[in-house]
Design an enzyme around this catalytic site. Sequence first.
Site, PDB file in Angstrom:
ATOM      1  N   ASP A   1      -7.743   8.330   0.210  1.00 29.53           N
ATOM      2  CA  ASP A   1      -8.370   7.245   0.986  1.00 29.53           C
ATOM      3  C   ASP A   1      -8.234   7.484   2.496  1.00 29.53           C
ATOM      4  O   ASP A   1      -8.829   6.766   3.293  1.00 29.53           O
ATOM      5  CB  ASP A   1      -7.761   5.882   0.625  1.00 29.53           C
TER       6      ASP A   1
ATOM      7  N   THR B   1      -9.289   0.766 -10.166  1.00 27.82           N
ATOM      8  CA  THR B   1      -8.350  -0.164  -9.554  1.00 27.82           C
ATOM      9  C   THR B   1      -8.357  -1.384 -10.446  1.00 27.82           C
ATOM     10  O   THR B   1      -9.113  -1.439 -11.406  1.00 27.82           O
ATOM     11  CB  THR B   1      -8.854  -0.463  -8.117  1.00 27.82           C
TER      12      THR B   1
ATOM     13  N   SER C   1      -7.999   0.840   3.142  1.00 23.56           N
ATOM     14  CA  SER C   1      -8.404   0.405   1.811  1.00 23.56           C
ATOM     15  C   SER C   1      -9.598  -0.538   1.909  1.00 23.56           C
ATOM     16  O   SER C   1      -9.843  -1.144   2.945  1.00 23.56           O
ATOM     17  CB  SER C   1      -7.227  -0.331   1.159  1.00 23.56           C
ATOM     18  N   SER C   2     -10.320  -0.665   0.815  1.00 23.73           N
ATOM     19  CA  SER C   2     -11.394  -1.668   0.735  1.00 23.73           C
ATOM     20  C   SER C   2     -10.981  -2.861  -0.123  1.00 23.73           C
ATOM     21  O   SER C   2     -11.785  -3.776  -0.329  1.00 23.73           O
ATOM     22  CB  SER C   2     -12.647  -1.042   0.117  1.00 23.73           C
TER      23      SER C   2
ATOM     24  N   GLY D   1     -13.611  -1.436  -7.321  1.00 24.35           N
ATOM     25  CA  GLY D   1     -14.967  -0.939  -7.044  1.00 24.35           C
ATOM     26  C   GLY D   1     -15.085  -0.182  -5.741  1.00 24.35           C
ATOM     27  O   GLY D   1     -16.180  -0.070  -5.190  1.00 24.35           O
ATOM     28  N   GLY D   2     -13.968   0.332  -5.207  1.00 22.75           N
ATOM     29  CA  GLY D   2     -14.054   1.122  -3.981  1.00 22.75           C
ATOM     30  C   GLY D   2     -14.700   0.311  -2.866  1.00 22.75           C
ATOM     31  O   GLY D   2     -14.438  -0.884  -2.725  1.00 22.75           O
TER      32      GLY D   2
ATOM     33  N   ASN E   1      -5.770   4.393  -7.191  1.00 22.68           N
ATOM     34  CA  ASN E   1      -6.985   5.003  -6.649  1.00 22.68           C
ATOM     35  C   ASN E   1      -7.899   5.505  -7.756  1.00 22.68           C
ATOM     36  O   ASN E   1      -8.462   4.714  -8.468  1.00 22.68           O
ATOM     37  CB  ASN E   1      -6.673   6.080  -5.607  1.00 22.68           C
TER      38      ASN E   1
ATOM     39  N   ARG F   1       0.844  -1.198   0.000  1.00 21.82           N
ATOM     40  CA  ARG F   1       0.000   0.000   0.000  1.00 21.82           C
ATOM     41  C   ARG F   1       0.883   1.253   0.000  1.00 21.82           C
ATOM     42  O   ARG F   1       1.955   1.275   0.636  1.00 21.82           O
ATOM     43  CB  ARG F   1      -0.853  -0.030   1.262  1.00 21.82           C
TER      44      ARG F   1
HETATM   45  O1  DON Z   1      -7.969   1.167  -1.647  1.00 23.76           O
HETATM   46  C1  DON Z   1      -9.125   1.469  -1.912  1.00 23.76           C
HETATM   47  O2  DON Z   1     -10.084   1.073  -1.274  1.00 23.76           O
HETATM   48  C2  DON Z   1      -9.376   2.345  -3.129  1.00 23.76           C
HETATM   49  N1  DON Z   1      -8.222   3.144  -3.424  1.00 23.76           N
HETATM   50  C3  DON Z   1      -9.756   1.458  -4.255  1.00 23.76           C
HETATM   51  C4  DON Z   1     -10.316   2.246  -5.399  1.00 23.76           C
HETATM   52  C5  DON Z   1     -11.176   1.421  -6.257  1.00 23.76           C
HETATM   53  O3  DON Z   1     -11.344   0.253  -6.113  1.00 23.76           O
HETATM   54  C6  DON Z   1     -11.902   2.113  -7.294  1.00 23.76           C
HETATM   55  N2  DON Z   1     -12.471   1.177  -8.223  1.00 23.76           N
HETATM   56  N3  DON Z   1     -13.216   1.205  -9.023  1.00 23.76           N
END
Ligand code: DON
Length: 602
Positions: free
Chosen positions: A455, A413, A484-485, A504-505, A433, A139
């Site tokens: 984040d 991502t 992070s997710s 997907g955040g 991100n 990370r």
């Molecule tokens: O680490 C995280 O949770 C975010 N930076 C991830 C971003 C993400 O998955 C966006 N996707 N579509």
Amino acid sequence: MLLAIVALASVARARRLLARRSLAALLAIAVLPAAHAGDADARSAAGATAAAPAPAETAARATTTVAVPGHRAAIASAYPLASQAGEEILAAGGNAFDAAVAVSAALAVVEPSSSGLGGGGFYLLHRMSDGYDTMLDAREKAPGAATRDMYLDKAGNPIEDASVAGALASGIPGEPAAFDYLARKYGKLPLKQSLQPAIRLAREGFPLYARLQGGIQYKRQVLLRSADAAKAFLRADGGVPELGALIKQPELANTLQALADQGAKGFYEGAVAANLVAGVRADGGIWTLQDLAAYRVIERKPLVGEYHGARIVSASPPSSGGIAVIDALNILSGFDLPRYDSATRKHLVIESMRRAYRDRAIYLGDPDFVTMPLAQLASVDYAAGQRSSIRTDKAMPSSMLPGIESAPVGMQTTHFSILDAAGNRVAGTISINLFFGSGYMPPKTGVLLNDTMDDFSVKPGTPNEFGLVGAAANAIAPNKRSLSSMSPSFVETKRGLMIVGSPGGSYIISMVLLGTLNYLDGMSAADVVKYPRYHHQYLPDEVEYEQGALTDAEIKELQAMGHTLKLSGRQWGNMQVITWDFASGKVEAASDPRGEGVGLVY
Ligand code: DON
């Protein structure tokens, strides 16, 4: 060798820009950026106020490959050239960990909007010879000069765009260190060899495809602010290159070559590091040479849970993914789900999501900086307490479960899954991100930098630029990693296993949860990735769902139980799944039909 291509489904849709800032708008561009044709920057596109006309259609394809029994090396990634890079390295005698380097590095070249040398992520590894599971935490880290309030103005309000665009938004990247670490500690081939396919792709170029073209269009204004990013992804006149145009990245090839020749030092020290720091500082950032030289991958114990006899191995903090998925499964384990009708089953899954996301928002952050009640959150007794507040016939308003608001994080991502013939496996979720990260590329490096600083809770307790709210546990501090997710996971049962993950955040967590439940219900890899998704994340207190995720009867029943339902105008995620059935030896690799990736089995 590719054995059989089973499914190639084409879905074409005209997509309209959304009229207001919404979760759907945030996620839409995560997967189908071409729908957003405006020259918007990150914020206005997230707001998605109608701008330029949407292109007529965006094609999404799925490719699934099923192996004959006995063959079990497989790769599923978000773009065919990246899966092929992994195949090349496996064919050259590499193992899953070498292939993970090759796939990640190729994704940095051919899917530069989603991950890259300027970003980071989590690699979940399983070594077959001794059954060892581990997680590489690559990370991004906050620079040493970062401060809690660095994105706030004198009045204490968030400064527009500061944590999402430009070099101040970038954490110290972890992906190059992960390549070196993977190759040295777990791989069979030298880094130099595993990076070759990516170097070739960067030097010789690859043809521009629709999703990337849409992303370039969408992020054009931000890219134009960085001369090197504009040179890499835009035409000389600043326009968006046409479909099929060859995208060559010679400077990125040079940086990859330095990494190949010198290992991590080729990136974190010497000429590349000097160029990175000079560029970042010229653009208003705060990196130092010391920040880069001090970056280390941290090997962490993955989180392990159990659900009806299945073993779930997933990402540990600073990802919230594993803890949230395991928490939700623990809650569900006390219900005999098959006993219920489909609406009640979905209601119970939604209620488990509500509770798991609440805990995520309150407790989690970088384990090196905050103390977290992980044992409690992952315990079945704690889950039993949470379960006792769930009624089978009625939604519980989130306001009755007080805590801190949680909202989706990030917009783009990538995930890949790899299984080699020896049974080693990798689930890798890597990111810069937001789409094209900070949009900033330090001169002479070819490295597009992340905006993962966003984040963090930019202002604890107060929504940031994207409506995100977080707790003090995720406040900015020097050298800290943001929450992070990303949830790369293994699901293991007596009959087989699944390697799973997605971008997907914050939706990643609910996707991996649904994927796990579906796999355990007997779904194939192809069905797991295409399954229509629904999502609840505690706050906002609503169930968001993709078209087709709920039947009319389920909608009526869920509403009668008190759920607020919101049909998303978009699909979300880009899930990459490999399954392996032990009895038959059958391996299946499936790439989400919402994207254009490919699953290959050898
Ligand atoms: O680490 C995280 O949770 C975010 N930076 C991830 C971003 C993400 O998955 C966006 N996707 N579509």
